[in-house]
Design a protein around this motif. Structure first.
Motif, PDB file in Angstrom:
ATOM      1  N   CYS A   1       3.282 -13.256  -5.063  1.00 36.15           N
ATOM      2  CA  CYS A   1       3.283 -14.637  -4.527  1.00 36.15           C
ATOM      3  C   CYS A   1       2.197 -15.511  -5.143  1.00 36.15           C
ATOM      4  O   CYS A   1       2.113 -16.700  -4.839  1.00 36.15           O
ATOM      5  CB  CYS A   1       3.083 -14.576  -3.021  1.00 36.15           C
ATOM      6  SG  CYS A   1       1.447 -13.906  -2.564  1.00 36.15           S
TER       7      CYS A   1
ATOM      8  N   ILE B   1      -0.804  -8.341  -6.340  1.00 31.38           N
ATOM      9  CA  ILE B   1      -1.835  -7.380  -6.764  1.00 31.38           C
ATOM     10  C   ILE B   1      -3.204  -8.069  -6.802  1.00 31.38           C
ATOM     11  O   ILE B   1      -4.231  -7.432  -6.644  1.00 31.38           O
ATOM     12  CB  ILE B   1      -1.476  -6.740  -8.119  1.00 31.38           C
ATOM     13  CG1 ILE B   1      -2.364  -5.539  -8.404  1.00 31.38           C
ATOM     14  CG2 ILE B   1      -1.533  -7.761  -9.246  1.00 31.38           C
ATOM     15  CD1 ILE B   1      -1.909  -4.705  -9.594  1.00 31.38           C
TER      16      ILE B   1
ATOM     17  N   ASN C   1       0.165  -3.654  -4.567  1.00 32.25           N
ATOM     18  CA  ASN C   1       0.569  -3.419  -5.947  1.00 32.25           C
ATOM     19  C   ASN C   1       2.017  -2.925  -5.957  1.00 32.25           C
ATOM     20  O   ASN C   1       2.325  -1.856  -5.413  1.00 32.25           O
ATOM     21  CB  ASN C   1      -0.360  -2.357  -6.565  1.00 32.25           C
ATOM     22  CG  ASN C   1      -0.002  -2.057  -8.009  1.00 32.25           C
ATOM     23  OD1 ASN C   1       0.955  -2.608  -8.569  1.00 32.25           O
ATOM     24  ND2 ASN C   1      -0.778  -1.169  -8.630  1.00 32.25           N
TER      25      ASN C   1
ATOM     26  N   HIS D   1       6.865  -8.776 -16.473  1.00 34.40           N
ATOM     27  CA  HIS D   1       5.634  -8.122 -16.936  1.00 34.40           C
ATOM     28  C   HIS D   1       5.785  -6.602 -17.037  1.00 34.40           C
ATOM     29  O   HIS D   1       4.872  -5.929 -17.501  1.00 34.40           O
ATOM     30  CB  HIS D   1       4.470  -8.432 -15.983  1.00 34.40           C
ATOM     31  CG  HIS D   1       4.151  -9.896 -15.904  1.00 34.40           C
ATOM     32  ND1 HIS D   1       3.643 -10.599 -16.963  1.00 34.40           N
ATOM     33  CD2 HIS D   1       4.289 -10.790 -14.891  1.00 34.40           C
ATOM     34  CE1 HIS D   1       3.474 -11.866 -16.611  1.00 34.40           C
ATOM     35  NE2 HIS D   1       3.862 -12.003 -15.364  1.00 34.40           N
ATOM     36  N   PHE D   2       6.896  -6.062 -16.537  1.00 36.22           N
ATOM     37  CA  PHE D   2       7.032  -4.614 -16.444  1.00 36.22           C
ATOM     38  C   PHE D   2       8.037  -4.067 -17.450  1.00 36.22           C
ATOM     39  O   PHE D   2       8.882  -4.806 -17.966  1.00 36.22           O
ATOM     40  CB  PHE D   2       7.486  -4.217 -15.030  1.00 36.22           C
ATOM     41  CG  PHE D   2       6.558  -4.699 -13.939  1.00 36.22           C
ATOM     42  CD1 PHE D   2       5.182  -4.510 -14.044  1.00 36.22           C
ATOM     43  CD2 PHE D   2       7.043  -5.343 -12.825  1.00 36.22           C
ATOM     44  CE1 PHE D   2       4.326  -4.947 -13.053  1.00 36.22           C
ATOM     45  CE2 PHE D   2       6.188  -5.783 -11.826  1.00 36.22           C
ATOM     46  CZ  PHE D   2       4.834  -5.593 -11.941  1.00 36.22           C
TER      47      PHE D   2
HETATM   48  C1  LIG Z   1       3.797 -15.923 -12.658  1.00 37.21           C
HETATM   49  S1  LIG Z   1       3.212 -15.409 -11.101  1.00 37.21           S
HETATM   50  C2  LIG Z   1       4.666 -15.723 -10.100  1.00 37.21           C
HETATM   51  C3  LIG Z   1       4.345 -16.417  -8.820  1.00 37.21           C
HETATM   52  C4  LIG Z   1       5.569 -16.833  -8.009  1.00 37.21           C
HETATM   53  N1  LIG Z   1       6.391 -15.690  -7.673  1.00 37.21           N
HETATM   54  C5  LIG Z   1       6.378 -17.874  -8.732  1.00 37.21           C
HETATM   55  O1  LIG Z   1       7.483 -17.570  -9.222  1.00 37.21           O
HETATM   56  O2  LIG Z   1       5.926 -19.018  -8.825  1.00 37.21           O
HETATM   57  C6  LIG Z   1       3.233 -13.616 -11.262  1.00 37.21           C
HETATM   58  C7  LIG Z   1       2.438 -12.922 -10.173  1.00 37.21           C
HETATM   59  O3  LIG Z   1       2.758 -11.525 -10.208  1.00 37.21           O
HETATM   60  C8  LIG Z   1       1.604 -10.825  -9.821  1.00 37.21           C
HETATM   61  N2  LIG Z   1       1.691  -9.411 -10.217  1.00 37.21           N
HETATM   62  C9  LIG Z   1       1.611  -8.902 -11.477  1.00 37.21           C
HETATM   63  N3  LIG Z   1       1.669  -7.539 -11.432  1.00 37.21           N
HETATM   64  C10 LIG Z   1       1.803  -7.201 -10.122  1.00 37.21           C
HETATM   65  C11 LIG Z   1       1.900  -5.962  -9.430  1.00 37.21           C
HETATM   66  N4  LIG Z   1       1.875  -4.796 -10.084  1.00 37.21           N
HETATM   67  N5  LIG Z   1       2.024  -5.990  -8.073  1.00 37.21           N
HETATM   68  C12 LIG Z   1       2.029  -7.166  -7.413  1.00 37.21           C
HETATM   69  N6  LIG Z   1       1.937  -8.370  -8.008  1.00 37.21           N
HETATM   70  C13 LIG Z   1       1.820  -8.399  -9.339  1.00 37.21           C
HETATM   71  C14 LIG Z   1       0.488 -11.570 -10.551  1.00 37.21           C
HETATM   72  O4  LIG Z   1      -0.785 -11.286  -9.993  1.00 37.21           O
HETATM   73  C15 LIG Z   1       0.939 -13.020 -10.381  1.00 37.21           C
HETATM   74  O5  LIG Z   1       0.324 -13.617  -9.279  1.00 37.21           O
END
Ligand SMILES: C[S@@+](CC[C@H](N)C(=O)[O-])C[C@H]1O[C@@H](n2cnc3c(N)ncnc32)[C@H](O)[C@@H]1O
Length: 218
Positions: free
Chosen positions: A43, A75, A133, A156-157
């Motif tokens: 978020c 995270i 996470n 990102h994954f």
């Molecule tokens: C580009 S932002 C997206 C925010 C929102 N969902 C939007 O679409 O506007 C990506 C978010 O994913 C989170 N993130 C990345 N890896 C993560 C993980 N392993 N677990 C939880 N969140 C994660 C990042 O910290 C970041 O805040």
């Protein structure tokens, strides 16, 4: 900080109160008065879950809105989001995309931080932040979710990590639940048997439930 902003992709978010929640309530029977649980996974600073809360308050019947609980998780590598989301204070610049009426109805000037506005206590009460996470693959609550949003995060994954996370979402959803991701995110091939695209114009997927012989039952 993850790039995000208020009123991002509102076309998709508006489908939740206009189509998904009426469908969920119909599937479960109108007499069921339980809470309607939504998970905004990844978020960032809260722009997504608060945008959703504003839209839901605007478009849902008062009684249905009172049952909405949005869980917002991230995270949060710099451990900043919890404070931002709890305080609900955002700079005016970040709020420019909010339609005037919704802005006036849901924000007041923050007297402690010049140029900032505070989101209403009412909306804050519908958004609960938990640091989490996604790669832990642990669901955040025991109750099922009706809607899980994971937008601009899965990119990102690796494919394997995304598949594992989407599997965890599958088991975290109620049988009439929906998973939503961003337009450019395709469902990994091995997740396709678990979800069917529900709305042609958006990446909104309905959970498929099958019996022991693999026949779809929902
Ligand atoms: C580009 S932002 C997206 C925010 C929102 N969902 C939007 O679409 O506007 C990506 C978010 O994913 C989170 N993130 C990345 N890896 C993560 C993980 N392993 N677990 C939880 N969140 C994660 C990042 O910290 C970041 O805040």
């Amino acid at each position: 900080m993850g790039a995000t902003y208020f009123f991002r992709d509102t076309q998709t978010l508006k489908v939740i109160p206009c189509i998904l929640i009426p469908q969920i309530l119909e599937d479960e029977g109108c007499k069921n008065k339980r809470s309607i649980n939504i998970w905004s996974a990844g978020c960032a600073n809260g722009s997504e879950p608060y945008t959703l809360a504003i839209i839901l308050k605007e478009l849902l019947d008062e009684e249905i809105f009172s049952r909405i609980q949005i869980y917002a998780t991230d995270i949060d590598p710099n451990n900043k989001f919890e404070n931002i989301i709890k305080n609900g204070s955002y700079p005016e610049d970040a709020l420019q995309k909010i339609p005037e009426k919704m802005f006036v109805n849901n924000f007041i000037k923050d007297t402690n931080i010049q140029g900032n506005y505070l989101i209403s206590e009412r909306l804050k009460g519908h958004v609960k932040y938990i640091r989490h996470n996604l790669l832990s693959l642990k669901p955040i609550i025991e109750r099922p979710f009706d809607v899980i949003l994971c937008k601009n995060v899965l990119l990102h994954f690796t494919e394997k990590q995304s598949t594992d996370i989407i599997n965890m979402f599958y088991y975290s959803l109620s049988d009439s639940g929906f998973f939503i991701t961003e337009q450019t995110q395709k469902l990994p091939v091995s997740s396709c048997e678990k979800f069917e695209q529900s709305i042609g114009s958006a990446r909104i997927y309905k959970k498929i439930v099958t019996n022991s012989t693999g026949v779809k039952i929902n």
